[in-house]
Design an enzyme around this catalytic site. Structure first.
Site, PDB file in Angstrom:
ATOM      1  N   ARG A  55       0.866  -1.190   0.000  1.00 27.06           N
ATOM      2  CA  ARG A  55       0.000   0.000   0.000  1.00 27.06           C
ATOM      3  C   ARG A  55       0.901   1.239   0.000  1.00 27.06           C
ATOM      4  O   ARG A  55       1.845   1.325   0.790  1.00 27.06           O
ATOM      5  CB  ARG A  55      -0.930   0.004   1.226  1.00 27.06           C
ATOM      6  N   GLN A  69     -15.414   1.865   6.564  1.00 27.40           N
ATOM      7  CA  GLN A  69     -14.693   1.636   7.823  1.00 27.40           C
ATOM      8  C   GLN A  69     -15.416   2.283   9.004  1.00 27.40           C
ATOM      9  O   GLN A  69     -15.347   1.805  10.132  1.00 27.40           O
ATOM     10  CB  GLN A  69     -13.260   2.191   7.740  1.00 27.40           C
ATOM     11  N   ASP A  95      -2.757   9.221   7.424  1.00 24.99           N
ATOM     12  CA  ASP A  95      -1.915   8.194   6.800  1.00 24.99           C
ATOM     13  C   ASP A  95      -0.522   8.710   6.488  1.00 24.99           C
ATOM     14  O   ASP A  95       0.446   7.950   6.467  1.00 24.99           O
ATOM     15  CB  ASP A  95      -2.569   7.655   5.536  1.00 24.99           C
TER      16      ASP A  95
HETATM   17  O1  MRU Z   1      -7.642   2.376   3.899  1.00 26.17           O
HETATM   18  P1  MRU Z   1      -7.484   2.310   5.386  1.00 26.17           P
HETATM   19  O2  MRU Z   1      -8.666   1.709   6.082  1.00 26.17           O
HETATM   20  O3  MRU Z   1      -6.177   1.677   5.796  1.00 26.17           O
HETATM   21  O4  MRU Z   1      -7.410   3.839   5.814  1.00 26.17           O
HETATM   22  C1  MRU Z   1      -7.329   4.164   7.167  1.00 26.17           C
HETATM   23  C2  MRU Z   1      -7.332   5.617   7.429  1.00 26.17           C
HETATM   24  O5  MRU Z   1      -7.428   6.428   6.539  1.00 26.17           O
HETATM   25  C3  MRU Z   1      -7.121   6.036   8.857  1.00 26.17           C
HETATM   26  O6  MRU Z   1      -7.813   7.198   9.146  1.00 26.17           O
HETATM   27  C4  MRU Z   1      -5.603   6.297   9.058  1.00 26.17           C
HETATM   28  O7  MRU Z   1      -4.861   5.205   8.618  1.00 26.17           O
HETATM   29  C5  MRU Z   1      -5.283   6.574  10.463  1.00 26.17           C
HETATM   30  S1  MRU Z   1      -5.341   5.144  11.465  1.00 26.17           S
HETATM   31  C6  MRU Z   1      -4.913   5.535  13.045  1.00 26.17           C
END
Ligand code: MRU
Length: 362
Positions: free
Chosen positions: A94, A203, A244
């Site tokens: 990713r 999510q 992220d």
């Molecule tokens: O695609 P994901 O579910 O991995 O994205 C997660 C997010 O965008 C969260 O807000 C971010 O990783 C912060 S987690 C503490």
């Protein structure tokens, strides 16, 4: 199996392997996937069995150790060459969450700096992965408590809004944005959490609400397009989201839709907080335009379960993250305290001088 309150750990070292909570099955099923090989860890990250920036970092760190365990040579040079390939595989899973790259770099550095035998390097790698996991948990608890220093002081009990899941599931435990929510709840300062559903992977609807229900935190689910309306109605006192990747100037990449929430917040004079560990800051990127944005499969937007929503002949665009400009962010809540986005660069200098001090006393 029901997780005990405050103890949701998405990545656990158990029985000589890694147990991951299968986040693709929540909230219907609370199950674990056992990972024994680095390749399986890479697949688990890519398919989002484990997701959320810090949790991906922890999982990748264990992935490096699992990969090291699979290498049979006792020749140091050959071992390190193979280990670099494992790192490359995990890096390719990713692109946006910098914690993935940060954790892998820390593991590889630990390997190169261990001067002993291959067995000793493997031992160091295991200890480093365990340390990354344990440190993230402590970091999240500090972030949660630091959030209390910047949340509005009126009304006495706040209604907060969050987007996506930046909770225990997305970290080693406790969470970043949900860490702030947890700390506010513990201190009696939270009335309720509003959770955006977070299209397309939901999510917010599936994971954030699940975490809240485990702990009895009152939670109201809204669809993403309801956030501005709720703000206008005076239902939201502050927004807290995770991150992220944060560029040196404070521009912040987070789950797609975060940027629109920030714009809505500023339009309604509502504080917008980003809660993240300092490992999420990428000081090498001057601003958010340089943050790589993951694009995922179009099925995520045109299909719900087995149902295809669109007619044939439609084109799709599915960016998984967006970048909120620093000027829309009230403060970034870190383990070292809340920092104004434009002060981030200075905080790096402070970190460096701290480590110089430590080195000098060694
Ligand atoms: O695609 P994901 O579910 O991995 O994205 C997660 C997010 O965008 C969260 O807000 C971010 O990783 C912060 S987690 C503490």
């Amino acid at each position: 199996m029901k997780p005990s309150t405050n103890h949701i750990y998405p990545v656990i070292w158990h029985n000589n392997s890694v147990s991951l909570i299968d986040q693709t099955r929540l909230p219907k099923e609370y199950t674990f996937v056992e990972i024994r090989r680095s390749e399986d860890m890479a697949r688990a990250i890519k398919t989002m069995i484990v997701r959320g920036a810090p949790a991906i970092g922890v999982a990748a760190a264990y992935g490096i150790y699992l990969g090291a365990r699979e290498i049979s040579t006792s020749d140091r040079h050959e071992f390190l060459q193979h280990l670099d390939q494992v790192a490359q595989l995990l890096r390719s899973t990713r692109p946006t969450a910098v914690n993935l790259f940060w954790a892998i770099s820390r593991m590889i550095k630990a390997a190169y700096e261990t001067l002993g035998t291959v067995e000793e390097i493997k031992q160091t790698l295991f200890q480093t992965a365990q340390a990354i996991n344990a440190e993230d948990l402590q970091t999240c608890q500090a972030i949660g408590d630091n959030g209390l220093t910047v949340l509005p002081t009126t009304p006495e009990k706040l209604t907060l809004l969050t987007h996506c899941n930046a909770g225990a599931l997305a970290t080693a435990g406790y969470g970043t944005a949900l860490g702030v929510v947890r700390s506010a709840w513990r201190e009696g300062r939270l009335e309720r959490l509003f959770a955006d559903e977070t299209r397309p992977r939901l999510q917010g609807a599936k994971l954030t609400t699940w975490e809240c229900v485990q702990e009895g935190i009152p939670v109201t689910l809204i669809t993403d397009n309801m956030a501005a309306h709720c703000m206008k109605q005076g239902l939201i006192h502050a927004v807290v989201v995770g991150a992220d990747r944060i560029a040196a100037n404070g521009d912040t990449a987070n789950k797609i839709g975060t940027y629109s929430v920030a714009i809505a917040a500023i339009a309604h004079n509502i504080p917008f907080f980003v809660a993240a560990p300092l490992s999420t800051v990428d000081f090498e990127l001057a601003d958010g335009s340089q943050i790589p944005i993951e694009e995922r499969e179009p099925t995520e937007i045109y299909q719900v379960g087995d149902t295809i929503l669109t007619p044939a002949g439609v084109d799709f665009y599915n960016p998984a993250f967006d970048v909120t400009p620093a000027e829309l962010i009230t403060a970034i809540i870190t383990e070292n305290g809340a920092i104004a986005p434009h002060e981030l660069a200075k905080s790096q200098l402070k970190q460096v001088s701290k480590s110089v001090k430590i080195n000098q006393t060694m």
